[in-house]
Motif scaffolding. Structure first.
Motif, PDB file in Angstrom:
ATOM      1  N   ARG A 199       0.791  -1.235   0.000  1.00 23.21           N
ATOM      2  CA  ARG A 199       0.000   0.000   0.000  1.00 23.21           C
ATOM      3  C   ARG A 199       0.819   1.278   0.000  1.00 23.21           C
ATOM      4  O   ARG A 199       0.374   2.309  -0.484  1.00 23.21           O
ATOM      5  N   ARG A 200       2.033   1.224   0.602  1.00 26.31           N
ATOM      6  CA  ARG A 200       2.794   2.455   0.839  1.00 26.31           C
ATOM      7  C   ARG A 200       4.286   2.248   0.646  1.00 26.31           C
ATOM      8  O   ARG A 200       4.776   1.128   0.683  1.00 26.31           O
ATOM      9  N   LEU A 201       4.978   3.376   0.511  1.00 21.28           N
ATOM     10  CA  LEU A 201       6.422   3.419   0.643  1.00 21.28           C
ATOM     11  C   LEU A 201       6.669   4.200   1.930  1.00 21.28           C
ATOM     12  O   LEU A 201       6.407   5.397   2.001  1.00 21.28           O
ATOM     13  N   ILE A 202       7.127   3.497   2.958  1.00 21.33           N
ATOM     14  CA  ILE A 202       7.336   4.104   4.265  1.00 21.33           C
ATOM     15  C   ILE A 202       8.757   4.651   4.320  1.00 21.33           C
ATOM     16  O   ILE A 202       9.722   3.940   4.066  1.00 21.33           O
ATOM     17  N   GLN A 220       1.561   6.962  -0.128  1.00 22.22           N
ATOM     18  CA  GLN A 220       0.640   5.961  -0.645  1.00 22.22           C
ATOM     19  C   GLN A 220       1.106   5.604  -2.056  1.00 22.22           C
ATOM     20  O   GLN A 220       1.498   6.486  -2.833  1.00 22.22           O
ATOM     21  N   LEU A 221       1.071   4.339  -2.401  1.00 18.83           N
ATOM     22  CA  LEU A 221       1.562   3.921  -3.718  1.00 18.83           C
ATOM     23  C   LEU A 221       0.822   4.632  -4.849  1.00 18.83           C
ATOM     24  O   LEU A 221       1.428   4.983  -5.862  1.00 18.83           O
ATOM     25  N   LEU A 222      -0.473   4.863  -4.664  1.00 22.92           N
ATOM     26  CA  LEU A 222      -1.253   5.512  -5.718  1.00 22.92           C
ATOM     27  C   LEU A 222      -0.929   6.999  -5.844  1.00 22.92           C
ATOM     28  O   LEU A 222      -1.355   7.639  -6.806  1.00 22.92           O
ATOM     29  N   GLU A 223      -0.187   7.563  -4.903  1.00 17.41           N
ATOM     30  CA  GLU A 223       0.252   8.961  -4.977  1.00 17.41           C
ATOM     31  C   GLU A 223       1.565   9.102  -5.743  1.00 17.41           C
ATOM     32  O   GLU A 223       1.972  10.217  -6.066  1.00 17.41           O
ATOM     33  N   ILE A 224       2.241   7.998  -6.006  1.00 18.83           N
ATOM     34  CA  ILE A 224       3.538   8.053  -6.679  1.00 18.83           C
ATOM     35  C   ILE A 224       3.323   8.198  -8.183  1.00 18.83           C
ATOM     36  O   ILE A 224       2.684   7.363  -8.817  1.00 18.83           O
ATOM     37  N   LYS A 251       0.363  -2.630  -9.451  1.00 19.39           N
ATOM     38  CA  LYS A 251      -0.473  -3.714  -8.908  1.00 19.39           C
ATOM     39  C   LYS A 251      -1.554  -3.138  -8.000  1.00 19.39           C
ATOM     40  O   LYS A 251      -2.705  -3.555  -8.056  1.00 19.39           O
ATOM     41  N   ARG A 252      -1.180  -2.150  -7.195  1.00 19.85           N
ATOM     42  CA  ARG A 252      -2.146  -1.495  -6.299  1.00 19.85           C
ATOM     43  C   ARG A 252      -3.212  -0.767  -7.124  1.00 19.85           C
ATOM     44  O   ARG A 252      -4.398  -0.788  -6.782  1.00 19.85           O
ATOM     45  N   ALA A 253      -2.812  -0.134  -8.196  1.00 22.91           N
ATOM     46  CA  ALA A 253      -3.760   0.582  -9.054  1.00 22.91           C
ATOM     47  C   ALA A 253      -4.753  -0.381  -9.704  1.00 22.91           C
ATOM     48  O   ALA A 253      -5.945  -0.071  -9.796  1.00 22.91           O
ATOM     49  N   ARG A 254      -4.270  -1.555 -10.127  1.00 16.71           N
ATOM     50  CA  ARG A 254      -5.182  -2.544 -10.715  1.00 16.71           C
ATOM     51  C   ARG A 254      -6.202  -3.034  -9.682  1.00 16.71           C
ATOM     52  O   ARG A 254      -7.369  -3.195 -10.000  1.00 16.71           O
ATOM     53  N   ARG A 255      -5.737  -3.266  -8.440  1.00 17.02           N
ATOM     54  CA  ARG A 255      -6.650  -3.705  -7.388  1.00 17.02           C
ATOM     55  C   ARG A 255      -7.663  -2.617  -7.046  1.00 17.02           C
ATOM     56  O   ARG A 255      -8.819  -2.901  -6.806  1.00 17.02           O
ATOM     57  N   ALA A 256      -7.227  -1.382  -7.021  1.00 11.83           N
ATOM     58  CA  ALA A 256      -8.121  -0.263  -6.682  1.00 11.83           C
ATOM     59  C   ALA A 256      -9.105   0.013  -7.798  1.00 11.83           C
ATOM     60  O   ALA A 256     -10.234   0.455  -7.547  1.00 11.83           O
ATOM     61  N   GLY A 257      -8.697  -0.262  -9.032  1.00 14.04           N
ATOM     62  CA  GLY A 257      -9.552   0.026 -10.186  1.00 14.04           C
ATOM     63  C   GLY A 257     -10.583  -1.038 -10.482  1.00 14.04           C
ATOM     64  O   GLY A 257     -11.533  -0.820 -11.210  1.00 14.04           O
ATOM     65  N   GLY A 258     -10.468  -2.184  -9.914  1.00 13.45           N
ATOM     66  CA  GLY A 258     -11.417  -3.210 -10.285  1.00 13.45           C
ATOM     67  C   GLY A 258     -11.468  -4.271  -9.323  1.00 13.45           C
ATOM     68  O   GLY A 258     -12.192  -5.029  -8.955  1.00 13.45           O
TER      69      GLY A 258
END
Length: 151
Positions: free
Chosen positions: A87-90, A99-103, A144-151
């Motif tokens: 989910r994140r880069l800490i 958040q990965l989707l913010e990158i 991968k996170r974007a694919r999970r969030a999108g569908g």
């Protein structure tokens, strides 16, 4: 360099660690060696250009200054770790995370990894042994996170 040693970042419920990126000691010392050589040449050239009788002493001073800096900051640098989760880069210290989707992108910048967010914030992962491998892992996790969030 990926290391799966225990780390201090707290993971959220359902969050899994993918990788931990740590400073590569060889890369750290090589980076400082290159910095010392560049500053040695620059100091010598400036002192020679102003007709100083001591360009060699200035060059030596530049090398010693970089060596002292490197030795002083080594323990702090070697303690840095960046944790990549699903989910994140800490970031180091665990207090801040992206958040990965913010990158937006990750790229090589002078051998280090620069991560740029959608808002334009820039973060630098320094002295990594395999910058391209780190970029691949970050962008793969983001996609991968974007694919999970999108569908």
């Amino acid at each position: 360099m990926t290391n799966t040693a225990p780390q201090s970042a707290q993971l959220d419920s359902g969050e899994t660690e993918i990788a931990v990126f740590r400073v590569d000691k060889t890369r750290y010392w090589r980076d400082h060696g290159i910095m010392a050589l560049v500053l040695m040449a620059l100091a010598g050239a400036v002192l020679w250009a102003i007709d100083s009788p001591y360009p060699a002493i200035g060059s030596l001073g530049a090398i010693l200054a970089v060596a002292l800096r490197a030795a002083y900051l080594a323990s702090e640098a070697f303690a840095l770790r960046w944790t990549l989760t699903n989910r994140r880069l800490i970031l180091p210290g665990g207090q801040r995370a992206l958040q990965l989707l913010e990158i937006e992108t990750a790229r090589i910048l002078l051998g280090d990894v620069q991560v740029i967010t959608l808002t334009g914030d820039k973060h630098l992962l320094k002295h990594l042994g395999d910058a391209q491998g780190v970029i691949t892992q970050i962008l793969t996790a983001r996609d991968k996170r974007a694919r999970r969030a999108g569908g």
